[in-house]
Design an enzyme around this catalytic site. Structure first.
Site: not given
Lengths: 339, 339
Positions: B156, B129, B160, B242, B15
């Site tokens: 997903q 998320c 993540g 996702h 991220v």
């Protein structure tokens, strides 16, 4: 059981090959074995119980002396050749969609509606893979308390689109691993590292063919012509087992403990439901297993009559080959009809 | 907008790196840029606008002169270092779960509840998320007619679980392609050619942490503390977007055409809904896109107040980095408070 002469139509396909493996695995009493396929595959051989069996041309005259014919070569070929197999005296177990919704053809999952086999007229339809796996998992709950509505989202493997689709997924990850461009010819979109809405035509009602099959076939098997079902069918980069996220609205409350106990006692189901180990149904573990794996059995916290679960079943086995052979096993148990 | 001095905590994570890319892409007026990470990453450099920026040690004293601090290094580090950043006068946009459910911390998706930003006290939480993507997709429908219940099953991506999880998926397909045994260390199960229930702890209520976050965070953002939500969170072998299969029960009927029109006009959404071309939201296409893709908009044939849709959104962008930068952009639009 007396030995039966078997024909496998579409023997070189993903399901055809699995039918041979399941016949071996179940020690099904096979008399003569005939492997039938299109011109392209004639000349090949397939192993059965360690011996090579030649692939012969699928033709109307090929069914003489056949007791049971497994068809798994698509709806068009079933429509063309099932009448010939029937006329030759064979009982047909058809894995295609050709006769599933025909009122004169029983559509059977042996754990769900074995009684429907009795009214067969020479053809028994094997359900759509997603429907077969869903039906096996939720039928015991429906029997116990009644299902008012099913919302199901699927995670469907490549095998549902055949052996070529499985190879395409494997080829794509190989291309990716080698840094090459990822190509596709079988699926309309890249499947590796991707997923997409099921690659069948979307009908006027907004649902694709796969989803409409799930709705119609579940209703037929459950003898519940109005059973409310909301399916979303999605293709995922998995090789050969389908998973399904299922939300049930029941006619009366059922605790997860009760549901777990009912499903534990039900045939064709393996409970995989260990929250401590974070171990629940997975396609990789369901692959190769005849049973449908069921877990994540829990309350719908928003509805006292709600129950949720997660299911994984081998698309080629319970979703196709195993259910077909299981139908043949059940047929052999029926009392012989006197004409 | 006046230039802001920015700190990125967890700059070397999946991220953190995306935050840098989004700041570039949005041409965010960055003054001084400070990249902070744990000891392990000190000495590395990351590119920003073509220039290398050194990674410095995350420490309480590191935030002097910082206007906005993006935290994306997990809840433990946020709990430890957010107070220091706040004390140094920075406004914190925290991507971890540490403060999301704190009543004094706004939890914001700018398309949904930008007004909540006004009551911030130095920290704004960036949602989970899955919740951020779901909220963006269904908020316009909630505003128009009211949502009575959401049933959502997720697909997903590995991202993540961070950059290491993405590498694990890539490593596994490489191992598979080379015929080697497939190994795993990040996820509890093989992810390539597989999928599994989200790898967070299952709570007493039968739902895992991810699912409980979706329930609680949606309710907080929607200011609907009792909104009924039934989530099933599943990890699939996809790299960075996702997908979500969503069944909505509404307060009143809404046709798919109405819903499509409302969503088309809504911010942050791209309609991908072409039944003729069988082209619907896919993670591969949503990857890299700031917008959430929405399609398969159709009636729930079993409920006049029902509506179904399929959604895909970039987990690292709308699910994390983009939403965080978007919050910073919105903050800059707020009237300056006079102390």
């Amino acid at each position: 059981m007396q030995a039966k002469n078997i024909a496998v139509v579409g023997a070189t396909g993903a399901v055809g090959e699995e039918i041979l493996r399941v016949l071996e695995r179940r020690n099904f009493p096979v008399g003569k074995l005939k492997l039938l396929a299109s011109e392209r595959s004639v000349g090949k051989t397939l192993d059965f119980k360690g011996k090579p069996v030649p692939v012969e041309l699928l033709a109307a005259g090929a069914f003489k002396g056949t007791d049971i014919a497994f068809f798994s070569a698509g709806a068009t070929r079933s429509r063309e050749f099932v009448p010939a197999a029937k006329a030759a005296g064979a009982v047909v177990v058809d894995n295609s969609s050709a006769f599933r919704m025909d009122p004169n053809t029983p559509l059977v999952v042996p754990e769900v509606n074995p009684g429907d086999l009795r009214r067969h007229k020479g053809v028994i339809a094997n359900p759509n893979c997603t429907a077969a796996i869903l039906a096996t998992a939720v039928w015991p709950i429906h029997q116990a308390v009644g299902i008012r509505k099913i919302v199901v989202s699927t995670y469907q493997s490549a095998s549902g689109a055949g052996a070529a689709a499985m190879r395409e997924l494997e080829d794509q990850v190989r291309q990716y691993a080698e840094g090459k461009p990822v190509t596709h010819t079988v699926f309309p979109h890249q499947i590796a590292f991707n997923l997409f809405s099921h690659n069948t035509k979307v009908a006027e009602n907004g649902y694709n063919e796969e989803e409409n099959k799930v709705i119609e076939e579940m209703r037929k098997m459950f003898h519940a012509p109005d059973l409310p079902i909301l399916p979303t069918c999605i293709r995922v980069p998995v090789l050969r087992a389908h998973s399904e996220s299922v939300a049930l609205e029941l006619e009366a409350p059922m605790s997860p403990e009760e549901a777990r106990e009912i499903l534990r006692r039900a045939p064709g189901i393996k409970i995989v439901d260990d929250p401590v180990a974070n171990h629940f149904p997975m396609p990789l573990e369901a692959s190769g297993d005849l049973d449908v794996h069921v877990g994540r059995i829990r309350r719908d916290l928003t509805n006292p009559n709600g129950l949720a679960l997660f299911v994984a079943g081998d698309q080629l086995l319970k979703g196709a080959a195993w259910n077909a052979v299981q139908i043949a096993e059940e047929l052999a148990k029926l009392p012989v009809e006197v004409a």
